[in-house]
Design a protein around this motif. Structure first.
Motif, PDB file in Angstrom:
ATOM      1  N   LEU A   1       2.442 -11.111   1.965  1.00 14.36           N
ATOM      2  CA  LEU A   1       2.022 -12.210   1.093  1.00 14.36           C
ATOM      3  C   LEU A   1       1.176 -13.194   1.878  1.00 14.36           C
ATOM      4  O   LEU A   1       0.151 -13.683   1.408  1.00 14.36           O
ATOM      5  CB  LEU A   1       3.242 -12.950   0.543  1.00 14.36           C
ATOM      6  CG  LEU A   1       3.993 -12.274  -0.590  1.00 14.36           C
ATOM      7  CD1 LEU A   1       5.217 -13.089  -0.958  1.00 14.36           C
ATOM      8  CD2 LEU A   1       3.073 -12.101  -1.794  1.00 14.36           C
ATOM      9  N   SER A   2       1.623 -13.508   3.101  1.00 13.90           N
ATOM     10  CA  SER A   2       0.855 -14.431   3.948  1.00 13.90           C
ATOM     11  C   SER A   2       1.339 -14.340   5.390  1.00 13.90           C
ATOM     12  O   SER A   2       2.419 -13.784   5.662  1.00 13.90           O
ATOM     13  CB  SER A   2       1.001 -15.875   3.445  1.00 13.90           C
ATOM     14  OG  SER A   2       2.342 -16.286   3.593  1.00 13.90           O
TER      15      SER A   2
ATOM     16  N   ARG B   1       5.233 -13.462   5.815  1.00 12.58           N
ATOM     17  CA  ARG B   1       6.019 -13.443   4.577  1.00 12.58           C
ATOM     18  C   ARG B   1       5.691 -12.156   3.819  1.00 12.58           C
ATOM     19  O   ARG B   1       4.509 -11.864   3.579  1.00 12.58           O
ATOM     20  CB  ARG B   1       5.684 -14.668   3.705  1.00 12.58           C
ATOM     21  CG  ARG B   1       6.464 -14.718   2.409  1.00 12.58           C
ATOM     22  CD  ARG B   1       6.093 -15.962   1.608  1.00 12.58           C
ATOM     23  NE  ARG B   1       6.660 -17.171   2.172  1.00 12.58           N
ATOM     24  CZ  ARG B   1       7.880 -17.630   1.910  1.00 12.58           C
ATOM     25  NH1 ARG B   1       8.662 -16.987   1.045  1.00 12.58           N
ATOM     26  NH2 ARG B   1       8.330 -18.732   2.466  1.00 12.58           N
TER      27      ARG B   1
ATOM     28  N   ARG C   1      -2.161 -22.102  11.047  1.00 17.13           N
ATOM     29  CA  ARG C   1      -2.548 -22.154   9.636  1.00 17.13           C
ATOM     30  C   ARG C   1      -1.984 -20.942   8.915  1.00 17.13           C
ATOM     31  O   ARG C   1      -1.716 -19.897   9.536  1.00 17.13           O
ATOM     32  CB  ARG C   1      -4.057 -22.226   9.458  1.00 17.13           C
ATOM     33  CG  ARG C   1      -4.794 -20.976   9.806  1.00 17.13           C
ATOM     34  CD  ARG C   1      -6.297 -21.196   9.713  1.00 17.13           C
ATOM     35  NE  ARG C   1      -6.994 -20.006  10.141  1.00 17.13           N
ATOM     36  CZ  ARG C   1      -7.733 -19.241   9.356  1.00 17.13           C
ATOM     37  NH1 ARG C   1      -7.916 -19.555   8.090  1.00 17.13           N
ATOM     38  NH2 ARG C   1      -8.335 -18.156   9.817  1.00 17.13           N
ATOM     39  N   GLU C   2      -1.797 -21.114   7.592  1.00 20.35           N
ATOM     40  CA  GLU C   2      -1.266 -20.009   6.798  1.00 20.35           C
ATOM     41  C   GLU C   2      -2.441 -19.251   6.177  1.00 20.35           C
ATOM     42  O   GLU C   2      -3.333 -19.885   5.585  1.00 20.35           O
ATOM     43  CB  GLU C   2      -0.333 -20.549   5.711  1.00 20.35           C
ATOM     44  CG  GLU C   2       0.340 -19.438   4.947  1.00 20.35           C
ATOM     45  CD  GLU C   2       1.532 -19.923   4.122  1.00 20.35           C
ATOM     46  OE1 GLU C   2       1.730 -21.152   4.036  1.00 20.35           O
ATOM     47  OE2 GLU C   2       2.230 -19.059   3.571  1.00 20.35           O
ATOM     48  N   ILE C   3      -2.442 -17.933   6.327  1.00 26.21           N
ATOM     49  CA  ILE C   3      -3.534 -17.127   5.764  1.00 26.21           C
ATOM     50  C   ILE C   3      -2.946 -16.182   4.712  1.00 26.21           C
ATOM     51  O   ILE C   3      -2.024 -15.413   5.020  1.00 26.21           O
ATOM     52  CB  ILE C   3      -4.228 -16.276   6.861  1.00 26.21           C
ATOM     53  CG1 ILE C   3      -4.587 -17.130   8.083  1.00 26.21           C
ATOM     54  CG2 ILE C   3      -5.468 -15.594   6.300  1.00 26.21           C
ATOM     55  CD1 ILE C   3      -5.130 -16.311   9.261  1.00 26.21           C
ATOM     56  N   PRO C   4      -3.459 -16.237   3.466  1.00 27.13           N
ATOM     57  CA  PRO C   4      -2.947 -15.312   2.444  1.00 27.13           C
ATOM     58  C   PRO C   4      -3.245 -13.859   2.827  1.00 27.13           C
ATOM     59  O   PRO C   4      -4.301 -13.578   3.417  1.00 27.13           O
ATOM     60  CB  PRO C   4      -3.736 -15.694   1.181  1.00 27.13           C
ATOM     61  CG  PRO C   4      -4.353 -17.007   1.478  1.00 27.13           C
ATOM     62  CD  PRO C   4      -4.500 -17.126   2.961  1.00 27.13           C
ATOM     63  N   GLY C   5      -2.331 -12.960   2.484  1.00 30.44           N
ATOM     64  CA  GLY C   5      -2.483 -11.548   2.834  1.00 30.44           C
ATOM     65  C   GLY C   5      -3.797 -10.966   2.336  1.00 30.44           C
ATOM     66  O   GLY C   5      -4.414 -10.151   3.025  1.00 30.44           O
ATOM     67  N   ASP C   6      -4.237 -11.394   1.126  1.00 30.88           N
ATOM     68  CA  ASP C   6      -5.451 -10.769   0.591  1.00 30.88           C
ATOM     69  C   ASP C   6      -6.728 -11.239   1.295  1.00 30.88           C
ATOM     70  O   ASP C   6      -7.818 -10.780   0.993  1.00 30.88           O
ATOM     71  CB  ASP C   6      -5.546 -10.920  -0.936  1.00 30.88           C
ATOM     72  CG  ASP C   6      -5.484 -12.365  -1.374  1.00 30.88           C
ATOM     73  OD1 ASP C   6      -5.631 -13.246  -0.492  1.00 30.88           O
ATOM     74  OD2 ASP C   6      -5.287 -12.621  -2.572  1.00 30.88           O
ATOM     75  N   GLU C   7      -6.578 -12.149   2.260  1.00 31.42           N
ATOM     76  CA  GLU C   7      -7.751 -12.525   3.074  1.00 31.42           C
ATOM     77  C   GLU C   7      -7.776 -11.784   4.415  1.00 31.42           C
ATOM     78  O   GLU C   7      -8.636 -12.028   5.250  1.00 31.42           O
ATOM     79  CB  GLU C   7      -7.752 -14.040   3.345  1.00 31.42           C
ATOM     80  CG  GLU C   7      -8.086 -14.847   2.113  1.00 31.42           C
ATOM     81  CD  GLU C   7      -8.084 -16.345   2.378  1.00 31.42           C
ATOM     82  OE1 GLU C   7      -8.161 -16.767   3.544  1.00 31.42           O
ATOM     83  OE2 GLU C   7      -7.987 -17.091   1.379  1.00 31.42           O
TER      84      GLU C   7
END
Ligand SMILES: Cc1cc2nc3c(=O)[nH]c(=O)nc-3n(C[C@H](O)[C@H](O)[C@H](O)COP(=O)(O)OP(=O)(O)OC[C@H]3O[C@@H](n4cnc5c(N)ncnc54)[C@H](O)[C@@H]3O)c2cc1C
Length: 311
Positions: free
Chosen positions: A146-147, A185, A158-164
């Motif tokens: 998820l991230s 996550r 920083r938090e990076i979303p999985g789809d990026e």
């Protein structure tokens, strides 16, 4: 507690040997090595090296690396913990990247959560698995992400979303960047605990039959990536099949040789040098190129300084 090592060695190299921290058991010295087990220790180590202006490279379980005999003229931070650090929130798991990947896969099964069986028995850490999108049987960890919390070399998070993260076959956008995966996550789905347990045992048995036991036989698993299909209608083809057909199992360079049960796995016998492994892999790839016209690409990553023209 984090542990630093920078003892002077009698052979003149003034740093710990990386052969102690890779599953190939190969690799020369580095300038100093700090093992961090937690996010707080990782932050302190990154900040401390920043304060003295030292650059560093990151290591997880060292199970996808071939480190040069000359070693690495940098500090090494090893983000690795034998204690699993995993929290469940419904069907989601938050895991610290120092956790061993198989500990995570096993935890998910115990909790009756499905989606990580593909990581069963794969050595190394969750961090290394995220960066290289580890997996098996056509599934990979990236499918569940998820991230990710990532830290740069100045300790900014920083938090990076999985789809990026552009997960692909054994790759992600995190490769060749200075991003350190701190935690992840994952979203899983409820499964049948008994079925998951049975499947886990089957996979472990399958791996034990096909792969060398890396705790006793130095190796980094598959040396080359499988061959990408040329159209969507085709499946990825096993590099091991082409290597077997090309006769690669008969090759030897120094103390490096292909594993007898799997032509895409190189094992290093006692006294093996990194340059032997690299030369053997070059000869293996050349055989496949000659017989099939197919170019093999390394899955194992190289680290350190290499003699000119070798790597
Ligand atoms: C016997 C055996 C079987 C294997 N089977 C498989 C398999 O079935 N499928 C598969 O995909 N792989 C397999 N592998 C390869 C390997 O286990 C995986 O690639 C694993 O995910 C690597 O993780 P690691 O922690 O050991 O990474 P390392 O080898 O320590 O590092 C690999 C790369 O990841 C980077 N890295 C490590 N941790 C982090 C982090 N926290 N943040 C940012 N970068 C990081 C390193 O800088 C390096 O560039 C196998 C290996 C062995 C020895």
């Amino acid at each position: 507690m984090s542990k630093s090592e920078s003892t002077w060695r009698p052979d003149g190299a003034n740093g710990p040997l990386l052969s102690l921290y890779t599953t190939f058991r190969i690799g020369g010295p580095c300038r100093g090595l700090t093992t961090c087990e937690t996010r707080a220790e990782l932050r302190r180590a990154v900040e401390a090296l920043g304060e003295v202006g030292e650059e560093f490279v990151l290591l997880g379980g060292g199970s996808n690396l071939l480190v040069s005999d000359a070693g690495v003229n940098q500090q090494v931070i090893r983000y690795f913990s034998e204690k699993p650090q995993i929290a469940r929130q419904g069907n989601e798991l938050v895991v610290q990247a120092a956790t061993r990947l198989d500990d995570l896969a096993s935890y998910a099964v115990q909790e009756g959560l499905d989606g990580l069986l593909c990581c069963t028995g794969i050595p190394g850490t969750v961090g290394g698995a995220i960066v290289g999108n580890a997996g098996a049987f056509g599934e990979q960890i990236g499918d569940r992400v998820l991230s990710v919390i990532a830290m740069d070399h100045h300790a900014n998070e920083r938090e990076i979303p999985g789809d990026e993260l552009a997960f692909g076959y054994r790759q992600s956008r995190l490769q060749n960047t200075d991003s350190i995966v701190v935690s992840v996550r994952l979203r899983l789905r409820l499964g049948d605990r008994d079925r998951l347990r049975t499947r886990r045992q089957e996979i472990l048995a399958l791996r034990a039959a096909k792969h060398p036991d890396w705790q006793h036989t130095p190796t980094a698993g598959s040396f080359f990536k499988n061959i990408e299909p040329t159209s969507k209608a085709e499946r990825r083809q096993a590099a091991g099949w082409f290597l077997e057909q090309a006769g690669a199992k008969a090759l030897r360079v120094g103390k490096a040789r292909p594993f007898e049960k799997h032509a895409n796995i190189i094992v290093a016998e006692r006294g093996c040098r990194a340059v032997d492994v690299l030369e053997l892999s070059r000869q293996m790839a050349a055989l496949v190129k000659e017989k099939f016209g197919i170019e093999l690409h390394r899955e194992v990553r190289l680290l350190g300084s290499w003699p000119a023209g070798v790597a």
